[in-house]
Design a protein around this motif. Structure first.
Motif, PDB file in Angstrom:
ATOM      1  N   ILE A 152      28.643  41.031  48.933  1.00  0.00           N
ATOM      2  CA  ILE A 152      29.533  40.418  47.941  1.00  0.00           C
ATOM      3  C   ILE A 152      30.957  40.345  48.470  1.00  0.00           C
ATOM      4  O   ILE A 152      31.675  39.366  48.241  1.00  0.00           O
ATOM      5  CB  ILE A 152      29.484  41.198  46.609  1.00  0.00           C
ATOM      6  N   GLY A 153      31.357  41.404  49.207  1.00  0.00           N
ATOM      7  CA  GLY A 153      32.694  41.381  49.783  1.00  0.00           C
ATOM      8  C   GLY A 153      33.497  42.644  49.578  1.00  0.00           C
ATOM      9  O   GLY A 153      34.679  42.704  49.968  1.00  0.00           O
ATOM     10  N   PHE A 154      32.898  43.684  48.970  1.00  0.00           N
ATOM     11  CA  PHE A 154      33.599  44.956  48.846  1.00  0.00           C
ATOM     12  C   PHE A 154      33.666  45.616  50.229  1.00  0.00           C
ATOM     13  O   PHE A 154      32.647  45.709  50.915  1.00  0.00           O
ATOM     14  CB  PHE A 154      32.890  45.877  47.856  1.00  0.00           C
ATOM     15  N   PRO A 155      34.841  46.071  50.659  1.00  0.00           N
ATOM     16  CA  PRO A 155      34.973  46.681  51.988  1.00  0.00           C
ATOM     17  C   PRO A 155      34.021  47.865  52.150  1.00  0.00           C
ATOM     18  O   PRO A 155      33.894  48.690  51.241  1.00  0.00           O
ATOM     19  CB  PRO A 155      36.438  47.136  52.025  1.00  0.00           C
ATOM     20  N   PRO A 156      33.322  47.963  53.284  1.00  0.00           N
ATOM     21  CA  PRO A 156      32.319  49.022  53.473  1.00  0.00           C
ATOM     22  C   PRO A 156      32.842  50.425  53.225  1.00  0.00           C
ATOM     23  O   PRO A 156      32.129  51.263  52.654  1.00  0.00           O
ATOM     24  CB  PRO A 156      31.893  48.827  54.932  1.00  0.00           C
ATOM     25  N   GLN A 157      34.097  50.723  53.640  1.00  0.00           N
ATOM     26  CA  GLN A 157      34.605  52.073  53.457  1.00  0.00           C
ATOM     27  C   GLN A 157      34.789  52.401  51.978  1.00  0.00           C
ATOM     28  O   GLN A 157      34.592  53.547  51.547  1.00  0.00           O
ATOM     29  CB  GLN A 157      35.914  52.301  54.221  1.00  0.00           C
ATOM     30  N   TRP A 158      35.117  51.380  51.195  1.00  0.00           N
ATOM     31  CA  TRP A 158      35.221  51.583  49.746  1.00  0.00           C
ATOM     32  C   TRP A 158      33.839  51.771  49.118  1.00  0.00           C
ATOM     33  O   TRP A 158      33.670  52.576  48.197  1.00  0.00           O
ATOM     34  CB  TRP A 158      35.938  50.397  49.100  1.00  0.00           C
ATOM     35  N   VAL A 159      32.866  51.036  49.609  1.00  0.00           N
ATOM     36  CA  VAL A 159      31.497  51.195  49.099  1.00  0.00           C
ATOM     37  C   VAL A 159      31.006  52.605  49.361  1.00  0.00           C
ATOM     38  O   VAL A 159      30.477  53.271  48.457  1.00  0.00           O
ATOM     39  CB  VAL A 159      30.553  50.162  49.750  1.00  0.00           C
ATOM     40  N   VAL A 160      31.187  53.095  50.593  1.00  0.00           N
ATOM     41  CA  VAL A 160      30.738  54.451  50.927  1.00  0.00           C
ATOM     42  C   VAL A 160      31.485  55.483  50.096  1.00  0.00           C
ATOM     43  O   VAL A 160      30.893  56.453  49.597  1.00  0.00           O
ATOM     44  CB  VAL A 160      30.919  54.727  52.436  1.00  0.00           C
ATOM     45  N   PHE A 161      32.797  55.281  49.917  1.00  0.00           N
ATOM     46  CA  PHE A 161      33.587  56.204  49.107  1.00  0.00           C
ATOM     47  C   PHE A 161      33.048  56.278  47.676  1.00  0.00           C
ATOM     48  O   PHE A 161      32.885  57.367  47.111  1.00  0.00           O
ATOM     49  CB  PHE A 161      35.053  55.775  49.098  1.00  0.00           C
ATOM     50  N   VAL A 162      32.753  55.132  47.094  1.00  0.00           N
ATOM     51  CA  VAL A 162      32.273  55.097  45.704  1.00  0.00           C
ATOM     52  C   VAL A 162      30.872  55.694  45.598  1.00  0.00           C
ATOM     53  O   VAL A 162      30.558  56.377  44.617  1.00  0.00           O
ATOM     54  CB  VAL A 162      32.329  53.650  45.161  1.00  0.00           C
ATOM     55  N   LEU A 165      30.521  37.125  50.892  1.00  0.00           N
ATOM     56  CA  LEU A 165      30.698  35.930  50.065  1.00  0.00           C
ATOM     57  C   LEU A 165      32.141  35.742  49.620  1.00  0.00           C
ATOM     58  O   LEU A 165      32.596  34.612  49.419  1.00  0.00           O
ATOM     59  CB  LEU A 165      29.787  36.027  48.831  1.00  0.00           C
ATOM     60  N   PHE A 166      32.856  36.860  49.425  1.00  0.00           N
ATOM     61  CA  PHE A 166      34.236  36.791  48.934  1.00  0.00           C
ATOM     62  C   PHE A 166      35.119  37.756  49.733  1.00  0.00           C
ATOM     63  O   PHE A 166      34.636  38.779  50.228  1.00  0.00           O
ATOM     64  CB  PHE A 166      34.311  37.174  47.438  1.00  0.00           C
TER      65      PHE A 166
END
Length: 294
Positions: free
Chosen positions: A154-164, A80-81
């Protein structure tokens, strides 16, 4: 840091020395000085089982990670973003992921299919830092990864999502102890050892409480918070009584399969065996067995 974001699966390995130092501290400082009870001690067969379960869990994540990454990247194409990460957005992602974690964790207690994986973590009758390693290799099949998809959309980069996600799980290591009693005002907002001891309890008032990962505010908002008011009895209502990691991993899956494949059940009843709350599914199958005998 950039390397960790690119390869988030290394995060838990980076944190491993801290984990082991905490376990050594808990053992030498608290247990050997008699400051903790028997249900906090390190039992060698169980600790080996916990470490093996952690290894199997990591292996399963690595094997399924490529497929899940492809799913995340496909959905990321429909985002989305366009979000460019910054410190403030990283903190927002941490909070949003913890919110998603709350619902994943709650579903893992209220949907038998997911409980079949999550029960591994709760099956120990002890609570110490090694309990945090007690994880299931079946989480990918149970659907854990589905709960982070909204963050990707929503638009958070997948690698950042997995990291978090991995950072959240890593930080939860520190709540698996009886060494730390209470943390005062910190307990108003954050998940703490006291809150998480409640979550692992089979005391009637503690069952299905305190699902939060890093924050306890979700439990307070959604009516699942319970303070630690009496000594916690750890474990599950139907103990596994085994230190064999494969038995611990598959015991509930086997029981669920037996329940769902009983003769003379309707499609609806079989569905309930798989996806109803665990106690409802088990009560249902017990009732069916008694009905057939009578």
């Amino acid at each position: 840091m950039t390397e960790l974001i690119s390869h988030p699966e290394w995060l838990l390995l980076v944190l491993a020395p801290v984990f082991f130092l905490c376990m050594l501290g808990e053992y030498w400082v608290a247990l050997r000085r008699g400051k903790l009870g028997d249900n906090a001690r390190y039992n060698v067969p169980e600790v080996l089982c916990n470490f093996t379960l952690a290894g199997l869990h990591q292996a399963a994540d690595l094997l399924t990670g490529l497929l899940i990454a492809k799913v995340y990247l496909w959905w990321f194409g429909w985002r989305l973003f366009d979000i460019e990460m910054s410190v403030s957005l990283f903190l927002l992602l941490m909070v949003a992921q913890d919110f998603c974690y709350y619902w994943f964790h709650r579903a893992s207690h209220r949907v038998r299919w997911m409980w079949a994986a999550h029960v591994v973590h709760h099956s120990s009758e002890r609570m110490n830092f090694s309990t945090a390693f007690r994880q299931s290799l079946m989480y990918p099949l149970a659907g854990m990864w589905l709960f982070w998809l909204p963050l990707v959309v929503i638009g958070f980069p997948p690698q950042w999502v997995v990291f978090v996600v991995l950072l959240n799980l890593g930080l939860q290591f520190f709540v698996h102890t009886q060494w730390i009693k209470t943390l005062g005002p910190v307990e108003w907002i954050f998940n703490t050892p006291s809150h998480h001891r409640v979550h692992h309890g089979v005391n009637p008032q503690y069952i299905d409480k305190n699902y939060g990962g890093i924050l306890i505010i979700w439990d307070k908002l959604f009516g699942t918070f319970e303070p630690e008011s009496e000594p916690v009895r750890y474990g599950i209502p139907k103990p596994v009584n085994s230190f064999n990691p494969l038995v611990v991993t598959f015991a509930e899956w086997q029981q669920m399969w037996r329940d769902a494949t009983q003769p003379d059940l309707s499609v609806r009843q079989r569905w309930q065996c798989l996806f109803a709350p665990p106690e409802q599914a088990q009560d249902h199958t017990t009732h069916e067995q008694v009905s057939r005998k009578t």
